[in-house]
Design a protein around this motif. Structure first.
Motif, mmCIF file in Angstrom:
data_model
loop_
_atom_site.group_PDB
_atom_site.id
_atom_site.type_symbol
_atom_site.label_atom_id
_atom_site.label_comp_id
_atom_site.label_asym_id
_atom_site.label_seq_id
_atom_site.Cartn_x
_atom_site.Cartn_y
_atom_site.Cartn_z
ATOM 1 N N GLU A 63 0.908 -1.299 0.033
ATOM 2 C CA GLU A 63 -0.044 -0.030 -0.022
ATOM 3 C C GLU A 63 0.867 1.233 0.072
ATOM 4 O O GLU A 63 1.760 1.352 0.949
ATOM 5 N N TYR A 111 -3.931 6.650 0.775
ATOM 6 C CA TYR A 111 -4.868 6.956 1.699
ATOM 7 C C TYR A 111 -5.407 8.414 1.458
ATOM 8 O O TYR A 111 -4.772 9.562 0.980
ATOM 9 N N THR A 152 -0.329 13.402 0.138
ATOM 10 C CA THR A 152 -1.119 12.545 -0.744
ATOM 11 C C THR A 152 -0.659 12.296 -2.245
ATOM 12 O O THR A 152 0.645 13.204 -2.271
ATOM 13 N N ASN A 185 -0.012 8.186 11.842
ATOM 14 C CA ASN A 185 -0.449 7.698 10.887
ATOM 15 C C ASN A 185 -1.647 7.110 11.356
ATOM 16 O O ASN A 185 -2.723 6.838 10.725
ATOM 17 N N ARG A 205 -5.488 7.476 9.787
ATOM 18 C CA ARG A 205 -6.551 6.368 9.447
ATOM 19 C C ARG A 205 -7.701 6.185 10.296
ATOM 20 O O ARG A 205 -8.836 6.241 9.794
ATOM 21 N N GLU A 231 -10.154 8.897 8.745
ATOM 22 C CA GLU A 231 -10.760 8.482 7.457
ATOM 23 C C GLU A 231 -12.042 7.457 7.603
ATOM 24 O O GLU A 231 -12.791 7.597 6.714
#
Length: 600
Positions: free
Chosen positions: A401, A406, A424, A563, A567, A570
């Motif tokens: 990934e 993300y 990003t 991080n 996450r 999101e």
């Protein structure tokens, strides 16, 4: 004093006080008549804030001579087929507007029916009617109102400035234009056309957003969320702005019921309830909602100006609106308005022209520009506060990934132990770590409460907090409710309060600050009913708890913690704003940054 029957002219002037409050009221009545006449185009002209001249021209059905003579009589209407007041399909039927306007101004109506060979004109000057006469005009109607309120000079004293009255007229035309996108509109104020809208194709969700953007601005188009729901015969559709798109007043809340723009208190209150704590206190969201209700389920005759409504099933309408708005807002997830980025870029943009050296300066280098405020003021070392080697963390990402995939990117650095810098594929994201974590904790507390209760953790050593007598009494009176929320308190001695358990989600929190804030909330209760106000303001209490249990500004985070926070954002609804309605992050597109440095 004996009772007497008032003369018709005086009756009309009294009625004018109810229907014709200001020039914008006249515009509303005349434009509604044009819409009811089936117009495809409506042109509005106003001079001197509408006090000198108001002209509304349309290409609707028009009127023949007999109808034109009746139009200026009280309680005469073509909009009510029978005597059933519960089935009203037009914007107005009371039959008071034209005679009321004619009683306080110089009114002239020129009209020609669609199938007629000639037009006719009739005039009313301060209540005095002139004979009908032939005129020249294409099919449709033109109503001209001059010298508004000249017949009632006392009313003129209560008018606002010409600019304010013109703004009210503009707002009224915009609301009617939004309610009827199938009609073309124009508004001319003085010598300038300030609004020109062409007719939109049918289908609000497909084509209506273009017209909404002309009125509410490009920011709204970019950040509008589609709203659509129905329950039985009641349906709502429209667009709601993201919570981070808000304004200092409610002028950008547009509500339309059965094609009628309204300012109904029930619907307005419902909108605020749906947004809740997503919008800062004292700010208002931007949205346009179209509500379709069976005519016999709503009473439009509550107010003379027909701006307030009464619903037969008010709770059902409220429930439908709140559910539809919350579904739309929840589906937006962590999205925040794009205008935040533009505001940030505007603040960062260099001045358009470098200041010239003072006269007599030997060289530009000898000229020192005035210092600007900002984090560079701290010991004149702007990079000292940047968290050390967390600047590049590509290796921390999973091999399968890539970090930019993300939505909020991968953390690259922490600035001032307060802001997380993430990357990003095409943007730079700046996150306020406290504001973001506050929303995450708040949503988890609400979820835990809804799913059976909030887990508690016992303190090894009870935290004893000294408070004044009133604060202590308020907290102890609500101790049962606080325990349900995961906070267990008891009186430790005649004065202090001991905290024995706290919500597990809060971790290590500022217990004293939490109790002080909660006590303040409870003491706002009327008549000392703290338990009731706590129950009513449950979300506010949870928000206070979340604030004291969140990652504080000034705390150094590890790359993994940064991080993990991204996450979680999101995956959490409403994470684009904190519990107080402030944005949690700003996204700066790479193309905009390149423009900032003149690379584009």
């Amino acid at each position: 004093m004996a009772i007497r029957q008032l003369p018709p002219n005086l009756i009309n002037r009294i009625a004018a006080g109810e229907v014709v409050e200001r020039p914008a009221s006249v515009v509303k009545e005349l434009v509604e008549n044009a819409i009811d006449a089936g117009a495809f185009r409506i042109d509005v002209t106003a001079t001197a804030g509408g006090l000198q001249l108001i002209r509304v021209a349309d290409d609707g059905a028009g009127m023949g001579a007999p109808d034109l003579e009746l139009a200026i009589e009280r309680h005469a209407t073509s909009k009510l087929a029978g005597d059933d007041l519960s089935h009203i399909l037009t914007l107005g039927f009371r039959g008071e507007a034209l005679p009321s306007i004619g009683a306080v101004a110089r009114l002239s109506i020129t009209s020609r029916a669609q199938d007629a060979k000639e037009a006719f004109q009739i005039s009313v000057d301060g209540g005095r009617k002139a004979p009908l006469k032939p005129a020249a005009r294409a099919a449709g109607t033109e109503v001209e109102v001059r010298d508004l309120f000249y017949a009632t000079p006392a009313r003129l004293k209560f008018m606002k400035s010409e600019r304010a009255e013109a703004a009210a007229i503009s707002d009224q035309v915009k609301r009617l234009a939004l309610a009827h996108p199938e009609i073309a509109f124009s508004l001319t104020t003085g010598d300038r056309t300030t609004l020109r809208l062409e007719a939109s194709a049918p289908g609000l969700l497909d084509h209506g957003l273009a017209r909404l953007g002309r009125i509410l601005g490009a920011d709204f188009v970019e950040d509008a969320l589609a709203v659509s729901a129905s329950r039985g015969a009641v349906a709502v559709e429209g667009f709601a702005g993201l919570p981070t798109l808000h304004r200092p007043n409610g002028l950008n809340i547009y509500l339309v019921v059965n094609g009628r723009p309204v300012r109904d208190k029930l619907i307005a209150g419902t909108v605020r309830a749906a947004y809740g704590d997503l919008v800062p206190r004292g700010r208002y969201p931007m949205l346009v909602l179209f509500l379709d209700v069976p005519p016999d389920e709503v009473d439009v005759n509550v107010h003379p100006a027909k701006t307030e409504l009464r619903f037969r099933d008010a709770n059902g309408v409220r429930s439908l609106l709140i559910g539809a708005l919350r579904d739309a807002l929840g589906a937006a997830g962590h999205r925040a308005t794009g205008s935040l980025a533009q505001d940030a870029l505007n603040r960062m943009a260099p001045p358009s022209a470098m200041p010239s050296p003072p006269s007599g300066a030997g060289s530009y280098q000898s000229y020192v520009r005035p210092r600007q405020g900002g984090f560079a003021d701290r010991d004149q070392a702007p990079l000292e506060g940047v968290a050390a080697p967390s600047a590049d963390m590509r290796g921390a990402a999973a091999e399968d990934e890539t970090p930019p995939s993300y939505p909020l990117g991968a953390a690259r650095a922490q600035v001032q132990d307060t802001f997380i810098i993430a990357e990003t594929g095409d943007a730079l994201v700046i996150v306020d770590q406290h504001a973001a974590h506050e929303r995450l904790v708040y949503e988890r507390l609400k979820g835990a409460l809804a799913n059976g209760g909030i887990n508690r953790q016992m303190l090894l050593i009870p935290d004893v907090v000294e408070l004044d007598a009133d604060a202590t009494a308020a907290l102890l009176a609500a101790s049962d409710e606080l325990e349900r929320l995961g906070l267990v308190i008891e009186r430790s001695a005649p004065g202090p309060v001991a905290v024995r358990e706290v919500p597990a989600l809060l971790g290590t929190c500022d217990v004293k600050g939490l109790l002080v804030d909660l006590a303040g909330t409870l003491m706002e209760a009327e008549d000392g009913d703290g338990a009731r106000i706590l129950s009513d303001r449950l979300d506010h209490v949870l928000s206070t708890m979340a604030c004291h249990g969140s990652v504080r500004a000034g705390r150094r985070l590890s790359p993994q913690e940064m991080n993990a926070l991204l996450r979680d954002m999101e995956q959490t609804p409403f994470s684009g704003q904190c519990n107080h309605g402030r944005p949690t992050y700003v996204e700066l597109k790479l193309t905009d940054i390149e423009k900032l440095f003149q690379r584009r």
